[in-house]
Design a protein around this motif. Structure first.
Motif, PDB file in Angstrom:
ATOM      1  N   LEU A   1     -16.960  12.598  10.626  1.00 56.67           N
ATOM      2  CA  LEU A   1     -16.945  11.405   9.770  1.00 56.67           C
ATOM      3  C   LEU A   1     -17.155  11.788   8.307  1.00 56.67           C
ATOM      4  CD1 LEU A   1     -18.950   8.898  12.015  1.00 56.67           C
ATOM      5  CD2 LEU A   1     -16.523   8.760  11.445  1.00 56.67           C
ATOM      6  N   ASN A   2     -18.060  12.732   8.071  1.00 59.80           N
ATOM      7  CA  ASN A   2     -18.253  13.207   6.683  1.00 59.80           C
ATOM      8  C   ASN A   2     -16.945  13.784   6.136  1.00 59.80           C
ATOM      9  OD1 ASN A   2     -20.931  12.554   6.801  1.00 59.80           O
ATOM     10  ND2 ASN A   2     -21.653  14.641   7.167  1.00 59.80           N
ATOM     11  N   GLU A   3     -16.292  14.558   6.984  1.00 58.48           N
ATOM     12  CA  GLU A   3     -15.034  15.176   6.537  1.00 58.48           C
ATOM     13  C   GLU A   3     -13.960  14.121   6.295  1.00 58.48           C
ATOM     14  OE1 GLU A   3     -13.747  18.507   8.758  1.00 58.48           O
ATOM     15  OE2 GLU A   3     -15.505  19.667   8.175  1.00 58.48           O
ATOM     16  N   LEU A   4     -13.995  13.070   7.104  1.00 58.29           N
ATOM     17  CA  LEU A   4     -13.033  11.980   6.904  1.00 58.29           C
ATOM     18  C   LEU A   4     -13.225  11.348   5.522  1.00 58.29           C
ATOM     19  CD1 LEU A   4     -10.984   9.767   7.767  1.00 58.29           C
ATOM     20  CD2 LEU A   4     -12.902   8.560   8.846  1.00 58.29           C
ATOM     21  N   VAL A   5     -14.480  11.085   5.185  1.00 61.32           N
ATOM     22  CA  VAL A   5     -14.754  10.485   3.868  1.00 61.32           C
ATOM     23  C   VAL A   5     -14.259  11.422   2.767  1.00 61.32           C
ATOM     24  CG1 VAL A   5     -16.578   9.683   2.303  1.00 61.32           C
ATOM     25  CG2 VAL A   5     -16.715   9.146   4.762  1.00 61.32           C
ATOM     26  N   GLY A   6     -14.512  12.707   2.949  1.00 63.14           N
ATOM     27  CA  GLY A   6     -14.048  13.693   1.970  1.00 63.14           C
ATOM     28  C   GLY A   6     -12.523  13.720   1.889  1.00 63.14           C
ATOM     29  N   PHE A   7     -11.887  13.646   3.042  1.00 59.63           N
ATOM     30  CA  PHE A   7     -10.419  13.685   3.086  1.00 59.63           C
ATOM     31  C   PHE A   7      -9.828  12.472   2.350  1.00 59.63           C
ATOM     32  CE2 PHE A   7      -6.571  12.114   5.251  1.00 59.63           C
ATOM     33  CZ  PHE A   7      -5.719  13.202   5.104  1.00 59.63           C
ATOM     34  N   LEU A   8     -10.373  11.290   2.642  1.00 60.95           N
ATOM     35  CA  LEU A   8      -9.850  10.076   2.001  1.00 60.95           C
ATOM     36  C   LEU A   8     -10.146  10.094   0.497  1.00 60.95           C
ATOM     37  CD1 LEU A   8     -10.816   7.394   4.704  1.00 60.95           C
ATOM     38  CD2 LEU A   8      -8.517   8.230   4.176  1.00 60.95           C
ATOM     39  N   SER A   9     -11.327  10.600   0.155  1.00 59.52           N
ATOM     40  CA  SER A   9     -11.692  10.665  -1.272  1.00 59.52           C
ATOM     41  C   SER A   9     -10.710  11.535  -2.041  1.00 59.52           C
ATOM     42  CB  SER A   9     -13.100  11.250  -1.447  1.00 59.52           C
ATOM     43  OG  SER A   9     -14.036  10.439  -0.822  1.00 59.52           O
ATOM     44  N   SER A  10     -10.433  12.705  -1.481  1.00 60.23           N
ATOM     45  CA  SER A  10      -9.558  13.620  -2.221  1.00 60.23           C
ATOM     46  C   SER A  10      -8.095  13.199  -2.158  1.00 60.23           C
ATOM     47  CB  SER A  10      -9.732  15.047  -1.724  1.00 60.23           C
ATOM     48  OG  SER A  10      -9.413  15.108  -0.361  1.00 60.23           O
ATOM     49  N   THR A  11      -7.686  12.621  -1.025  1.00 55.67           N
ATOM     50  CA  THR A  11      -6.274  12.241  -0.895  1.00 55.67           C
ATOM     51  C   THR A  11      -5.946  11.005  -1.731  1.00 55.67           C
ATOM     52  OG1 THR A  11      -6.338  13.094   1.359  1.00 55.67           O
ATOM     53  CG2 THR A  11      -4.442  11.733   0.795  1.00 55.67           C
ATOM     54  N   PHE A  12      -6.900  10.070  -1.795  1.00 57.98           N
ATOM     55  CA  PHE A  12      -6.601   8.788  -2.454  1.00 57.98           C
ATOM     56  C   PHE A  12      -7.461   8.532  -3.696  1.00 57.98           C
ATOM     57  CE2 PHE A  12      -5.288   8.257   2.015  1.00 57.98           C
ATOM     58  CZ  PHE A  12      -3.959   7.919   1.811  1.00 57.98           C
ATOM     59  N   ASN A  13      -8.199   9.545  -4.116  1.00 57.47           N
ATOM     60  CA  ASN A  13      -9.019   9.417  -5.321  1.00 57.47           C
ATOM     61  C   ASN A  13      -9.897   8.160  -5.264  1.00 57.47           C
ATOM     62  OD1 ASN A  13     -10.011  10.058  -7.810  1.00 57.47           O
ATOM     63  ND2 ASN A  13      -8.398   8.962  -8.924  1.00 57.47           N
ATOM     64  N   THR A  14     -10.728   8.113  -4.251  1.00 54.50           N
ATOM     65  CA  THR A  14     -11.556   6.928  -4.041  1.00 54.50           C
ATOM     66  C   THR A  14     -12.941   7.361  -3.557  1.00 54.50           C
ATOM     67  OG1 THR A  14     -11.718   4.862  -2.771  1.00 54.50           O
ATOM     68  CG2 THR A  14     -10.649   6.682  -1.675  1.00 54.50           C
ATOM     69  N   THR A  15     -13.856   6.403  -3.471  1.00 55.46           N
ATOM     70  CA  THR A  15     -15.214   6.724  -2.997  1.00 55.46           C
ATOM     71  C   THR A  15     -15.640   5.686  -1.961  1.00 55.46           C
ATOM     72  OG1 THR A  15     -16.132   5.423  -4.799  1.00 55.46           O
ATOM     73  CG2 THR A  15     -15.981   7.810  -5.149  1.00 55.46           C
TER      74      THR A  15
ATOM     75  N   ALA B   1     -12.960   0.168   3.584  1.00 53.02           N
ATOM     76  CA  ALA B   1     -13.996   0.115   2.542  1.00 53.02           C
ATOM     77  C   ALA B   1     -13.656   1.018   1.358  1.00 53.02           C
ATOM     78  CB  ALA B   1     -15.342   0.513   3.128  1.00 53.02           C
ATOM     79  N   MET B   2     -12.721   1.936   1.566  1.00 50.62           N
ATOM     80  CA  MET B   2     -12.329   2.836   0.476  1.00 50.62           C
ATOM     81  C   MET B   2     -11.000   2.391  -0.152  1.00 50.62           C
ATOM     82  SD  MET B   2     -13.518   6.467   2.193  1.00 50.62           S
ATOM     83  CE  MET B   2     -13.517   7.502   0.724  1.00 50.62           C
ATOM     84  N   ASP B   3     -10.625   1.132   0.143  1.00 48.59           N
ATOM     85  CA  ASP B   3      -9.398   0.543  -0.421  1.00 48.59           C
ATOM     86  C   ASP B   3      -8.135   1.323  -0.068  1.00 48.59           C
ATOM     87  OD1 ASP B   3     -10.617  -1.642  -1.655  1.00 48.59           O
ATOM     88  OD2 ASP B   3     -11.302  -0.354  -3.296  1.00 48.59           O
ATOM     89  N   VAL B   4      -8.120   1.812   1.142  1.00 48.68           N
ATOM     90  CA  VAL B   4      -6.928   2.507   1.636  1.00 48.68           C
ATOM     91  C   VAL B   4      -6.283   1.618   2.692  1.00 48.68           C
ATOM     92  CG1 VAL B   4      -6.122   4.543   2.894  1.00 48.68           C
ATOM     93  CG2 VAL B   4      -7.919   4.789   1.174  1.00 48.68           C
ATOM     94  N   GLY B   5      -4.986   1.409   2.584  1.00 47.23           N
ATOM     95  CA  GLY B   5      -4.281   0.525   3.515  1.00 47.23           C
ATOM     96  C   GLY B   5      -4.133   1.143   4.898  1.00 47.23           C
ATOM     97  N   VAL B   6      -4.098   0.280   5.914  1.00 44.21           N
ATOM     98  CA  VAL B   6      -3.964   0.775   7.294  1.00 44.21           C
ATOM     99  C   VAL B   6      -2.893  -0.014   8.063  1.00 44.21           C
ATOM    100  CG1 VAL B   6      -6.338   1.620   7.524  1.00 44.21           C
ATOM    101  CG2 VAL B   6      -5.836  -0.738   8.116  1.00 44.21           C
ATOM    102  N   VAL B   7      -2.161   0.679   8.884  1.00 39.07           N
ATOM    103  CA  VAL B   7      -1.276   0.033   9.867  1.00 39.07           C
ATOM    104  C   VAL B   7      -1.368   0.806  11.178  1.00 39.07           C
ATOM    105  CG1 VAL B   7       0.469  -1.124   8.455  1.00 39.07           C
ATOM    106  CG2 VAL B   7       0.719   1.305   8.989  1.00 39.07           C
TER     107      VAL B   7
ATOM    108  N   ALA C   1       0.840  -1.211   0.000  1.00 38.64           N
ATOM    109  CA  ALA C   1       0.000   0.000   0.000  1.00 38.64           C
ATOM    110  C   ALA C   1       0.868   1.250   0.000  1.00 38.64           C
ATOM    111  CB  ALA C   1      -0.916  -0.004   1.215  1.00 38.64           C
ATOM    112  N   SER C   2       1.935   1.208   0.776  1.00 38.95           N
ATOM    113  CA  SER C   2       2.829   2.371   0.847  1.00 38.95           C
ATOM    114  C   SER C   2       3.470   2.629  -0.512  1.00 38.95           C
ATOM    115  CB  SER C   2       3.892   2.133   1.923  1.00 38.95           C
ATOM    116  OG  SER C   2       4.792   3.204   1.967  1.00 38.95           O
ATOM    117  N   GLU C   3       3.921   1.542  -1.137  1.00 39.63           N
ATOM    118  CA  GLU C   3       4.564   1.700  -2.457  1.00 39.63           C
ATOM    119  C   GLU C   3       3.582   2.222  -3.501  1.00 39.63           C
ATOM    120  OE1 GLU C   3       7.991  -1.702  -1.789  1.00 39.63           O
ATOM    121  OE2 GLU C   3       6.297  -2.145  -3.106  1.00 39.63           O
TER     122      GLU C   3
END
Lengths: 408, 396
Positions: free
Chosen positions: A169-183, A55-61, A35-37
């Motif tokens: 939580l809404n802002e989190l979804v927005g943040f992840l969407s814009s940072t990682f181009n996901t929905t 759920a937004m296909d963003v990796g977590v550690v 995910a980092s790579e």
């Protein structure tokens, strides 16, 4: 055969399921690296609503989990020292210092440093430290921080409080969407929420099985096997792990096999464990002491039942605001008293962790109240979870001995 | 008057106000809703640490609790706090103060304990709405539990009263930036602290008189408004200080450190005037004084907006913004060096300091860190550190 031999030779029986933890750890490590790579890795706090990034296909550690690994390797003082070299006080949280230290010198911490993050996700429902800790990591790595602010809850969570966290939580979804181009899509989110609920349910069942006498799990078992529910909930392999764990636990209960060979005294453990000396629990097992319950591993509970993004987010507001450490002293006292009653415990040990003010300040008052309400004795011992320089084993032994003498 | 005399006077004045029938409310966190408390007819008193009282009572608070809360707790145990009808604890600002409120409720069940929970997320509108509702609930509790309702006209008076104080105190800060020896730092600190401890007409008059006097003496009357505007709007480039100001010019930073503590350390240094300190960036000083006034038709929203607009607190989200703010201040106010105070076992202070140190070092300015506790238990060593820091500055 193995089980049989251990049953006769050791005061403490190791779980078969524990062997799979290493596989999960390797898998997580590999996935995090990948995910980092690919520019999609986040570092998250243990109380973060991780179902959303998953759920937004963003990796977590989890830096806290890495801190526990650093502690278990007994390199806490050295790695915390790297942070102290940068000017961070030894009085600060050792999870944070270990994280800052291993980020500064990753090559010196092969087991415990994490791959570079593209974003940092902090939720302050476990403590206020995470906000400042993640700011420090952000400064070192350049990754932006998203803070989900969940102010402490007193009594019932009020509408304005819920609205504020919901907005977060809404802002989190927005943040992840814009940072990682996901929905965040309904189906995927529902699926991750189901997997998360299943894992938590199986974990809760395993914990509740410890009401049996003898208890099928001891403290160290739970501290180790809690790792996937912290770090992988919302995934299929997490559910599979807890299916195995619960099956083994049920089997032990059926066969009347306890984690401690000859369970004589049943105690409650309060707070994070000293990761560098988990043998502490095994040494007590040799004296017939088991810990069927603790306040730390009971932190994850509840099922998510919403049907779409909006309703699931609504549920998460309460679920992630009302965690144990976000509810004040009275709630902690109530929880301890309830565990002592439900698990039929003889006493309790409160670990006063110098690193963790949110968990530990108030223990002196709550110890008296818990004893007053339940009639069982307790003792407070002081130390740290990662930094063994702050742990005086002889002094602690003396205090624990004094408690155990009360049961003779 | 010396610092101790001013503080003693504020104690006497608070006592007189209480004797006259007014009720006082003790507050622990300087970014408190003074206007709200005054609008209920109470006297808000910012509780202060007492250097003569050691943090003890390990049967209630462990040794790793921050030194500020241990000192406050000890004062309460020893009945050394002012006579108040209730305490307002901050929630969500730091774990120590959060948990102190819980312990207080258990140990002192006879006390009226209120909590005001602050948002820490940098989401302006949602944060303002949250804090506004917290203030509304606090107002209801003050009214229901202590029997004094919120009056709109009292609120309007309180806004004017607090703004008079802020403007006068801002003037003192600004004039000291231009002419640091016009009034000692110790005097400035004592005037501000005296007012926050007992905000009555007497304390306000002292601050206003001092402000008027320094403006008249300074000869910089026309520059003051421009600099005030620059600081309040964060347009620091508009602050153009005159050349050839006396050196060195030092700023003091730190979260919950009492300005009094700094003044006391400087006091023990031989041949050193506290005019070297041209600015503090402490919660109890600059940050409180440069908080903008509440402005708007709904008092609770207006107060929330005001509190959240005070210059950056380490208890809030946004390290990056605070570092930028600090760098701007330093470069535009011709600061030559920094003293950073870290309250022992204070998470916000101790986490922030390495970042501040790094930022200041990148500007090639010297910085010294002072681990400090309210008892000033290490006073002489702290003095030596400041002394050598000053010598380093003078040699450059």
């Amino acid at each position: 055969m193995t089980e049989e031999r251990e049953k006769t030779e050791k005061p403490y029986r190791k779980l078969e399921t524990q062997a799979f933890l290493q596989q999960i750890a390797f898998r997580q490590g590999f996935e995090a690296l990948e995910a980092s790579e690919n520019g999609r890795l986040t570092w998250v706090t243990s109380g973060f609503p991780v179902e959303i990034p998953i759920a937004m296909d963003v990796g977590v550690v989890y830096p806290e989990q890495a801190g526990a690994i650093i502690g278990a390797q007994k390199i806490g003082p050295e790695v915390c020292g790297y942070a102290e070299d940068l000017g961070y006080s030894q009085e600060l949280c050792s999870y944070a210092r270990a994280s800052i230290g291993s980020t500064q010198r990753p090559d010196d911490v092969p087991m415990g440093s994490l791959p570079p993050p593209q974003a940092l996700l902090a939720c302050n429902n476990i403590c206020g430290t995470v906000l400042r800790w993640y700011d420090a990591i952000s400064e070192m790595t350049g990754a932006p921080v998203f803070l989900l602010d969940t102010p402490p809850v007193e009594g019932e969570q009020l509408p304005h409080h819920r609205a504020y966290v919901r907005n977060g939580l809404n802002e989190l979804v927005g943040f992840l969407s814009s940072t990682f181009n996901t929905t965040l899509e309904d189906d995927k989110f529902r699926n991750v929420a189901d997997l998360s609920s299943n894992a938590i349910n199986l974990w809760t069942n395993s914990l509740e099985a410890c009401k049996n006498k003898p208890s099928p799990l001891n403290c160290a078992d739970r501290f180790l096997t809690m790792a996937p529910v912290v770090s992988s909930r919302g995934t299929e392999h997490c559910v599979e792990f807890y299916e195995m764990l619960f099956a083994e636990v049920e089997d032990r209960v059926k066969q009347n096999i306890g984690a401690v060979g000859d369970e004589k005294i049943r105690l409650l453990w309060d707070n994070i464990p000293p990761w560098f000396i988990l043998r502490f629990f095994n040494q007590l097992a040799a004296r017939g002491v088991s810990f069927p319950a603790d306040t730390y591993t009971h932190a994850w509970s509840g099922a998510i039942e919403g049907v779409d993004v909006s309703s699931i987010l609504d549920e998460m507001v309460g679920m992630y605001s009302n965690v144990y450490l976000n509810k004040g002293l009275n709630a902690k006292i109530d929880k301890m008293c309830q565990l002592i009653k439900d698990y039929d415990l003889d006493g309790f040990i409160m670990f006063s962790v110098r690193s963790c003010k949110r968990y530990s300040l108030g223990q002196m008052a709550s110890k008296e109240i818990v004893t007053e309400r339940t009639g069982v004795p307790g003792v407070i011992i002081e130390g740290d979870m990662v930094d063994s320089r702050l742990f005086n084993e002889a002094q602690i032994q003396t205090r624990v001995d004094a408690l155990l003498e009360m049961f003779v | 008057m010396t610092f101790d005399e001013v503080i003693e006077q504020s104690k006497v004045e608070l006592g007189e106000m209480v004797e006259s029938g007014r009720l006082a409310i003790g507050i622990f966190y300087p970014h408190a809703p003074y206007e709200l408390i005054l609008a209920h007819g109470f006297i808000p008193t910012l509780l202060r640490t007492d250097s003569n009282i050691g943090g003890a009572y390990e049967t209630s608070l462990q040794t790793f609790a921050c030194s500020l809360i241990r000192n406050m707790y000890s004062q309460r145990e020893m009945n050394q706090l002012p006579e108040v009808s209730g305490f307002i604890f901050p929630g969500n600002t730091c774990d120590s103060l959060q948990n102190l409120g819980d312990v207080w409720r258990v140990r002192f069940p006879e006390d009226n304990v209120f909590r005001l929970t602050y948002p820490v997320a940098d989401t302006s509108e949602a944060s303002i709405r949250f804090l506004a509702e917290e203030l509304r609930l606090l107002s209801e509790k003050l009214s229901n539990e202590l029997g004094q309702p919120f009056f709109d006209d009292e609120y309007s008076k309180a806004v004017d009263f607090m703004q008079s104080f802020r403007e006068a105190a801002q003037t003192l800060y600004i004039v000291r930036l231009l002419v640091p020896d016009i009034i000692t730092y110790s005097s400035l600190a004592s005037l501000v602290r005296g007012f926050l401890s007992a905000p009555g007409d007497g304390a306000l008059e002292r601050v206003r008189t001092a402000a008027k006097q320094v403006v008249d003496e300074s000869g910089f009357r026309e520059d003051i408004e421009r600099i005030r505007k620059g600081i309040l709007t964060h347009q620091f480039q508009d602050i153009k200080l005159p050349p050839n100001l006396p050196r060195p010019r030092i700023a003091v930073l730190g979260g919950m450190t009492e300005p009094e503590a700094i003044a006391k350390i400087i006091e023990i240094l031989p041949k050193t005037s506290d005019s070297v300190i041209v600015l503090d960036i402490l919660s109890f000083g600059f940050k409180t004084v440069f908080t903008p006034p509440p402005d708007g038709s709904d008092p609770f929203s207006a107060m929330a907006q005001s509190i959240l607009a005070s210059p950056g607190e380490p208890t809030q989200e946004g390290l990056r913004n605070r570092v930028t703010y600090l760098k701007d201040l330093i470069s535009n106010l011709n600061i030559h060096g920094l003293i950073v105070c870290e309250q022992s076992f204070c998470d916000p202070d101790e986490f922030e300091t390495p970042s501040l140190e790094k930022a200041v070092s990148e500007m090639n300015l010297p910085i010294v860190r002072l681990p400090i506790d309210p008892e000033l238990s290490d006073l002489s060593r702290l003095g030596v550190r400041i002394q050598s820091f000053l010598e380093q500055l003078e040699s450059e």
